[in-house]
Design a protein around this motif. Sequence first.
Motif, mmCIF file in Angstrom:
data_model
loop_
_atom_site.group_PDB
_atom_site.id
_atom_site.type_symbol
_atom_site.label_atom_id
_atom_site.label_comp_id
_atom_site.label_asym_id
_atom_site.label_seq_id
_atom_site.Cartn_x
_atom_site.Cartn_y
_atom_site.Cartn_z
ATOM 1 N N ARG A 39 57.174 -33.247 -18.976
ATOM 2 C CA ARG A 39 58.431 -32.580 -19.313
ATOM 3 C C ARG A 39 58.621 -31.323 -18.461
ATOM 4 O O ARG A 39 59.713 -31.046 -18.004
ATOM 5 C CB ARG A 39 58.452 -32.238 -20.805
ATOM 6 C CG ARG A 39 59.693 -31.496 -21.199
ATOM 7 C CD ARG A 39 59.747 -31.273 -22.670
ATOM 8 N NE ARG A 39 60.925 -31.969 -23.134
ATOM 9 C CZ ARG A 39 61.272 -32.128 -24.364
ATOM 10 N NH1 ARG A 39 60.505 -31.676 -25.313
ATOM 11 N NH2 ARG A 39 62.359 -32.744 -24.697
ATOM 12 N N MET A 53 59.822 -32.355 -15.021
ATOM 13 C CA MET A 53 61.252 -32.682 -15.012
ATOM 14 C C MET A 53 62.081 -31.408 -15.004
ATOM 15 O O MET A 53 63.042 -31.295 -14.263
ATOM 16 C CB MET A 53 61.588 -33.556 -16.232
ATOM 17 C CG MET A 53 63.055 -33.827 -16.437
ATOM 18 S SD MET A 53 63.754 -34.770 -15.086
ATOM 19 C CE MET A 53 65.485 -34.536 -15.418
ATOM 20 N N THR A 54 61.689 -30.451 -15.824
ATOM 21 C CA THR A 54 62.436 -29.206 -15.929
ATOM 22 C C THR A 54 62.403 -28.440 -14.607
ATOM 23 O O THR A 54 63.395 -27.873 -14.190
ATOM 24 C CB THR A 54 61.869 -28.332 -17.066
ATOM 25 O OG1 THR A 54 61.884 -29.100 -18.259
ATOM 26 C CG2 THR A 54 62.683 -27.086 -17.265
ATOM 27 N N ALA A 109 64.578 -30.548 -12.075
ATOM 28 C CA ALA A 109 65.921 -30.900 -12.530
ATOM 29 C C ALA A 109 66.961 -29.954 -11.963
ATOM 30 O O ALA A 109 66.688 -28.789 -11.706
ATOM 31 C CB ALA A 109 65.980 -30.887 -14.051
ATOM 32 N N SER A 130 69.825 -37.428 -16.658
ATOM 33 C CA SER A 130 68.585 -38.052 -17.126
ATOM 34 C C SER A 130 67.967 -37.321 -18.304
ATOM 35 O O SER A 130 67.174 -37.891 -19.046
ATOM 36 C CB SER A 130 67.562 -38.101 -15.990
ATOM 37 O OG SER A 130 67.986 -39.005 -15.014
ATOM 38 N N HIS A 131 68.334 -36.062 -18.451
ATOM 39 C CA HIS A 131 67.691 -35.253 -19.484
ATOM 40 C C HIS A 131 68.674 -34.213 -20.007
ATOM 41 O O HIS A 131 69.583 -33.800 -19.298
ATOM 42 C CB HIS A 131 66.462 -34.560 -18.881
ATOM 43 C CG HIS A 131 65.683 -33.734 -19.843
ATOM 44 N ND1 HIS A 131 64.901 -34.285 -20.826
ATOM 45 C CD2 HIS A 131 65.576 -32.399 -19.971
ATOM 46 C CE1 HIS A 131 64.348 -33.307 -21.517
ATOM 47 N NE2 HIS A 131 64.738 -32.160 -21.020
ATOM 48 N N ARG A 132 68.452 -33.817 -21.230
ATOM 49 C CA ARG A 132 69.191 -32.690 -21.809
ATOM 50 C C ARG A 132 68.189 -31.725 -22.407
ATOM 51 O O ARG A 132 67.199 -32.133 -22.988
ATOM 52 C CB ARG A 132 70.162 -33.165 -22.889
ATOM 53 C CG ARG A 132 71.334 -33.922 -22.300
ATOM 54 C CD ARG A 132 72.482 -33.896 -23.282
ATOM 55 N NE ARG A 132 73.616 -34.624 -22.754
ATOM 56 C CZ ARG A 132 74.805 -34.097 -22.574
ATOM 57 N NH1 ARG A 132 75.022 -32.834 -22.878
ATOM 58 N NH2 ARG A 132 75.796 -34.815 -22.127
ATOM 59 N N THR A 133 68.485 -30.455 -22.244
ATOM 60 C CA THR A 133 67.600 -29.426 -22.792
ATOM 61 C C THR A 133 67.804 -29.363 -24.307
ATOM 62 O O THR A 133 68.775 -29.918 -24.831
ATOM 63 C CB THR A 133 67.926 -28.045 -22.186
ATOM 64 O OG1 THR A 133 69.228 -27.648 -22.633
ATOM 65 C CG2 THR A 133 67.848 -28.075 -20.667
ATOM 66 N N GLN A 191 70.621 -31.962 -17.392
ATOM 67 C CA GLN A 191 69.693 -31.788 -16.285
ATOM 68 C C GLN A 191 69.637 -33.106 -15.520
ATOM 69 O O GLN A 191 69.462 -34.172 -16.108
ATOM 70 C CB GLN A 191 68.303 -31.409 -16.783
ATOM 71 C CG GLN A 191 68.254 -30.002 -17.343
ATOM 72 C CD GLN A 191 66.850 -29.550 -17.603
ATOM 73 O OE1 GLN A 191 66.014 -30.310 -18.086
ATOM 74 N NE2 GLN A 191 66.571 -28.302 -17.282
ATOM 75 N N SER A 200 68.036 -35.517 -12.556
ATOM 76 C CA SER A 200 66.802 -35.813 -11.828
ATOM 77 C C SER A 200 67.113 -36.168 -10.378
ATOM 78 O O SER A 200 68.275 -36.286 -9.979
ATOM 79 C CB SER A 200 66.104 -37.009 -12.489
ATOM 80 O OG SER A 200 66.885 -38.183 -12.278
#
Length: 125
Positions: A2, A5-6, A9, A38-41, A47, A49
């Motif tokens: 994680r 990714m952060t 991102a 691809s991601h959310r905080t 966010q 990728s």
Amino acid sequence: ERTDMTERAQTIGRLAGRFDRSRSALLYYDSIGLLKPSHRTPSDYRQYSEADVVRLDQICTYRHAGLRLEEIRAILDSPGSRVTEALQARLEELNVDISDGERSDAGTLAVIAAGVRGVREHQHV
């Protein structure tokens, strides 16, 4: 993972600037399912990728070639012969425009022709 990714991102603002698109355009792409982050905080920030960056690059390339967003989504969601069909159809449209005496962008024709060649080469491998 994680944390990885952060760190890599990209935010919507940074991605929009990198591709000379407005934040609103990227939000619209998200709303129609063309480019989902691809991601959310935990605070619900988007966010993106590196895979999202590649997808946006493809979207921009196809838009430059004159394809509609619906066509682009279909191409990206089902790669293969769909790409060839869409690019071939666009090339035919441009050829009609040229023969009708309308101005055409040689760069657009080059992008489409390269895309058709690349897809055909990939299919024969």
